[in-house]
Design an enzyme around this catalytic site. Structure first.
Site, short mmCIF file in Angstrom:
data_model
loop_
_atom_site.label_atom_id
_atom_site.label_comp_id
_atom_site.label_asym_id
_atom_site.label_seq_id
_atom_site.Cartn_x
_atom_site.Cartn_y
_atom_site.Cartn_z
N ILE A 11 0.82 -1.22 0.00
CA ILE A 11 0.00 0.00 0.00
C ILE A 11 0.86 1.28 0.00
CG2 ILE A 11 -0.30 0.31 2.52
CD1 ILE A 11 -3.35 0.67 1.90
N ASP A 34 1.17 -0.51 9.54
CA ASP A 34 1.44 0.74 10.27
C ASP A 34 2.95 1.06 10.23
OD1 ASP A 34 1.08 2.91 11.94
OD2 ASP A 34 0.58 1.74 13.72
#
Ligand code: ADP
Length: 172
Positions: A11, A34
């Site tokens: 991503i 994250d």
């Protein structure tokens, strides 16, 4: 009409208006997606996150994307799977709803979601991907701001589950 697509990949590499981060309540970074987002965005992201004073489960907050190709990062906190009777489904749906609601106020047209809660938070993949697709579809019935919604899959299993969920809800 908004296009919904499952894609495989990382991503952090996507050149979209916003990527969504599956963060934790501290918003100060962690593992999984994250950690990857913070590494790719650079230390300025952590500095901005420190100003946000955390985020509750199911809620969403926005920052700039800094060194990412994406202009914005929307940070949302998925529920930890605790067997299914701790409001997990509602909280996970809220992650998608609140992320999209926030995106519309920033005129975001393309948004990419990771499989929120499907990593260390342990949400069963089939259920999580159905919630993701169903919630996004429902949101789009009253909102036509988006051009593209991407579900970014880091492994084949999740990708196949998204394809099934998209097929299942495509008749709606
Ligand atoms: P959570 O704590 O919400 O479960 P994780 O980051 O552990 O979040 O996992 C969420 C999903 O993101 C998992 O499916 C994981 O494989 C995936 N993931 C990890 N890194 C990336 C990345 N760079 N791009 C897209 N997806 C990723």
């Amino acid at each position: 009409m908004t296009k919904i697509k499952a894609i495989k990949g990382d991503i952090t590499t996507l050149d979209v208006d916003a990527i969504v981060n599956a963060a934790n309540t501290s918003l100060l970074g962690g593992g999984g997606v994250d950690g990857a987002i913070h590494r790719a965005a650079g230390p300025e992201l952590l500095a901005e996150c420190k100003q946000l004073h955390g985020c509750e489960i199911g809620q969403a907050k926005i920052t700039k994307g800094y060194r990412l190709p994406a202009r914005y990062v929307i940070h949302t906190v998925g529920p930890i799977w605790r067997g299914g009777d701790h409001n997990e489904a509602k909280l996970l749906a809220n992650c998608y709803l609140n992320s999209m609601t926030l995106a519309t106020t920033y005129n975001i047209k393309t948004i990419a979601f990771p499989a929120i809660s499907c990593g260390v938070y342990g949400y069963p993949i089939a259920e999580a991907t159905e919630i993701a697709v169903n919630t996004v579809k429902k949101f789009l019935t009253t909102n036509s701001n988006f051009d593209y919604i991407y579900f970014v899959c880091f492994n084949e299993d999740i990708y196949q589950n998204y394809l099934s969920a998209i097929k299942k809800y495509s008749a709606d």
